[in-house]
Design an enzyme around this catalytic site. Structure first.
Site, short mmCIF file in Angstrom:
data_model
loop_
_atom_site.label_atom_id
_atom_site.label_comp_id
_atom_site.label_asym_id
_atom_site.label_seq_id
_atom_site.Cartn_x
_atom_site.Cartn_y
_atom_site.Cartn_z
N GLU A 50 14.65 -38.57 -15.46
CA GLU A 50 13.58 -39.01 -16.05
C GLU A 50 12.79 -39.72 -15.07
O GLU A 50 12.77 -40.01 -14.03
CB GLU A 50 14.26 -40.08 -17.12
CG GLU A 50 13.08 -40.79 -18.10
CD GLU A 50 13.51 -41.61 -19.28
OE1 GLU A 50 14.89 -41.88 -19.20
OE2 GLU A 50 12.65 -42.20 -19.87
N ASN A 58 12.93 -37.17 -28.50
CA ASN A 58 14.22 -37.74 -27.66
C ASN A 58 14.22 -39.16 -28.53
O ASN A 58 13.52 -39.94 -28.69
CB ASN A 58 13.98 -38.15 -26.30
CG ASN A 58 15.02 -39.31 -25.75
OD1 ASN A 58 16.10 -38.87 -25.43
ND2 ASN A 58 14.48 -40.51 -25.56
N GLU A 59 15.33 -39.33 -28.85
CA GLU A 59 15.81 -40.74 -29.53
C GLU A 59 14.65 -41.07 -30.71
O GLU A 59 14.14 -42.07 -30.63
CB GLU A 59 15.98 -41.87 -28.68
CG GLU A 59 17.19 -41.49 -27.65
CD GLU A 59 17.70 -42.79 -26.80
OE1 GLU A 59 16.94 -43.83 -27.12
OE2 GLU A 59 18.77 -42.68 -26.25
N TYR A 101 26.09 -44.41 -24.39
CA TYR A 101 26.37 -44.98 -23.20
C TYR A 101 27.74 -46.02 -23.01
O TYR A 101 27.89 -46.63 -24.13
CB TYR A 101 25.22 -46.02 -22.68
CG TYR A 101 24.07 -45.01 -22.13
CD1 TYR A 101 23.96 -44.58 -20.90
CD2 TYR A 101 23.09 -44.73 -23.02
CE1 TYR A 101 22.95 -43.74 -20.41
CE2 TYR A 101 21.90 -43.82 -22.79
CZ TYR A 101 21.79 -43.45 -21.52
OH TYR A 101 20.73 -42.70 -20.88
N GLU A 157 22.73 -37.75 -23.17
CA GLU A 157 22.63 -38.77 -22.29
C GLU A 157 24.17 -39.38 -22.30
O GLU A 157 24.56 -39.79 -23.60
CB GLU A 157 21.78 -39.76 -22.57
CG GLU A 157 20.29 -39.37 -22.42
CD GLU A 157 19.11 -40.35 -22.65
OE1 GLU A 157 19.18 -41.62 -22.82
OE2 GLU A 157 18.09 -39.81 -23.03
N GLN A 187 21.74 -41.33 -14.95
CA GLN A 187 20.55 -40.14 -14.25
C GLN A 187 20.88 -39.83 -13.17
O GLN A 187 21.37 -40.42 -12.26
CB GLN A 187 19.40 -40.55 -14.72
CG GLN A 187 19.09 -41.09 -16.03
CD GLN A 187 17.63 -41.41 -16.25
OE1 GLN A 187 16.56 -41.21 -15.52
NE2 GLN A 187 17.19 -41.63 -17.51
O1 AHR Z 1 18.46 -43.43 -19.83
C1 AHR Z 1 17.79 -44.35 -20.03
C2 AHR Z 1 17.09 -44.45 -21.49
O2 AHR Z 1 18.20 -44.41 -22.33
C3 AHR Z 1 16.50 -43.13 -21.76
O3 AHR Z 1 15.20 -43.20 -21.55
C4 AHR Z 1 16.69 -43.28 -23.52
O4 AHR Z 1 16.56 -41.96 -24.09
C5 AHR Z 1 18.04 -43.93 -23.71
O5 AHR Z 1 17.65 -44.83 -24.51
#
Ligand code: AHR
Length: 482
Positions: free
Chosen positions: A24, A171-172, A238, A295, A344
């Site tokens: 990103e 995205n999101e 995450y 992600e 990332q």
């Molecule tokens: O990876 C960091 C961020 O996490 C990304 O930009 C977003 O899609 C997610 O919330």
């Protein structure tokens, strides 16, 4: 402890894109991490760091997602084409408020993918973009006709269409991508994707924005309303060490309890993939719509003294374990999961590479991707693990986890011993360990590579005795059998 392989049983082919990456416009991922510009003193080819490209080629990165993340829904592709000096300067409002000069745009991203030898996955803007803008991006990338849009591409030095296939629509969208309700997004998705056309022989693989973590209602409604219009939907999750997303804790210097609680939290990915897949199964029993976990990874506090908006964190053997846990989940669900992208690639969150000026280090997570690369496009092999549990307090995990696959007459078995301080003796059943080679990543749980000292690297594995393997504490091993 015992691992029983049953080569006759398989969940299918492990799509190589399960070992994908995400980059990103965030902190030093693209700028400095991968792209330094043609005039840099850091060795580069057309602006791409040679050291980083070579390292990514070595782990056979199959696919790279770009330009975000949250950045995607503020990205206007036309700002990133044409003469460098004329490109628009914008504020990267999501990530540190720094000025983005758009020097890395469409042509640069596709050049990077060509250098790495991977497929591009572009995540386009729904939140602040228009249908026309998205449609014309696809035309710019993939059409051969002499339209005004395509002529612009020619004028910018690219005659042939790239044939970009993987296409993310927002995205999101439930959060930074527009704070939409799923009912609204499902309709927007249907509208936007209508105008993303297939050009020539290239068929777009249309990817809808899926849920955050355990938002099962999002998957339910999206599948109900839009399944026939998509090839895949995404899942973001995450791992944090603490009890909630605001309680992230440090990437290094953690306690034993924090080690096991992170691993324990990471295992939640199995439940997430299982339950979202079950919902998808009801609407799509033929599994035409895939799940893409685009992600995933550990999210810790930033390193002290670094820009909080840059999400720069160190990477220890704990990260290696989390990588093994997640990759195992995706492989076990290869009948539904067709892609995953760790967040990332460089210098951001659970990176495989860290850079500082002209220096580069490979993280323990990098080495796990190296150990797992033989699973790419291999036939998954059923692998039953009988193991003890290890942990502290309520934060327990299986001591041993494993996954297996078969390609070209060879079986690859990857095993992790997640115990912080206990060896594991594991009998291997179902295959003969007569002709076997091994590689190992091993270290103390809190150990990491830094710019002065990189103790963590792959070594030859010698702990094979008869039908058993002896795994030291905190390690990931690859066995190539046959
Ligand atoms: O990876 C960091 C961020 O996490 C990304 O930009 C977003 O899609 C997610 O919330």
């Amino acid at each position: 402890m015992k691992i029983t392989l049953n080569p006759a049983r398989s969940a299918g082919t492990i799509n190589k894109n399960i070992f994908g990456h995400f980059s990103e416009h965030l902190g030093r991922c693209i700028y400095q991490g991968m792209f330094v510009g043609k005039d840099s003193t850091i060795p580069n080819k057309n602006g791409m760091r040679t050291d980083v490209v070579e390292a990514l080629k070595n782990i056979q990165v199959p696919v790279l997602r770009w330009p975000g993340g949250c950045f995607a829904d503020e990205y206007h592709w036309e700002d990133g084409i044409g003469a460098q000096e004329a490109r628009k300067r914008m504020v990267n409002t999501n990530w540190g408020g720094v000025v983005e000069d758009n020097s890395f745009g469409t042509h640069e991203f596709l050049e990077l993918c060509e250098q790495i030898g991977c497929e591009p996955y572009i995540n386009a803007n729904v939140g602040s973009g228009t249908v026309r803008e998205m449609a014309e991006w696809v035309e710019y990338l993939n059409s051969e006709g002499d339209s005004t849009v395509v002529k612009k591409r020619w004028a910018n030095g690219r005659k042939d269409p790239w044939g970009v296939k993987f296409w993310g629509v927002g995205n999101e969208s439930w959060g930074c991508g527009g704070n939409m309700r799923v009912e609204y997004y499902a309709d927007e998705y249907r509208r936007y994707q209508t105008y993303c056309r297939n050009y020539g022989k290239n068929k777009l693989f249309r990817i809808a924005c899926g849920p955050s973590g355990d938002d099962y209602n999002w998957t339910e409604v999206l599948m109900k309303r839009a399944a026939p219009y998509m090839d895949a939907l995404t899942l973001h999750h995450y791992t944090v060490c603490g009890d909630n997303f605001d309680d992230k804790r440090a990437a290094t210097g953690f306690t034993t309890e924090e080690y096991y609680r992170t691993l324990n939290h990471s295992i939640f990915m199995e439940e997430l993939v299982t339950r979202h897949s079950q919902i998808m199964d009801r609407y799509d029993p033929g599994k035409k719509v895939a799940l893409i976990v685009d992600e995933w990874g550990n999210w810790f506090n930033v390193e002290p003294g670094t820009n909080p908006g840059f999400l720069y964190q160190q990477n220890t053997m704990r990260d290696a374990m989390v990588a093994a846990i997640n990759l195992n989940v995706f492989m076990a669900h290869c009948d539904r999961v067709c892609m995953a992208n760790i967040a990332q690639t460089v210098n951001v969150l659970q990176s495989v590479i860290l850079t500082e000026g002209d220096k580069m280090i490979l993280t323990p997570t990098y080495h796990v991707f190296d150990l797992y690369k033989a699973h790419q496009n291999a036939r998954q092999v059923d692998c039953f693990v009988e193991t003890e549990e290890v942990g502290e307090g309520k934060f327990t995990v299986p001591q041993v986890i494993a996954s297996a696959s078969e390609k070209d007459g060879r079986i690859t078995l990857t095993i992790a011993n997640m115990a912080m301080d206990k060896e594991a003796e594991v009998a291997i059943d179902g295959v003969c360990l007569c002709k076997v080679q091994g590689r190992i990543l091993q270290g103390e749980a809190g150990q990491y590579n830094d710019f002065d000292n990189s103790p963590l690297a792959l070594k030859k594995f010698t702990g094979i005795e008869g039908g058993k393997v002896k795994l030291p504490a905190c390690c990931v091993v690859e066995l190539t059998i046959g």
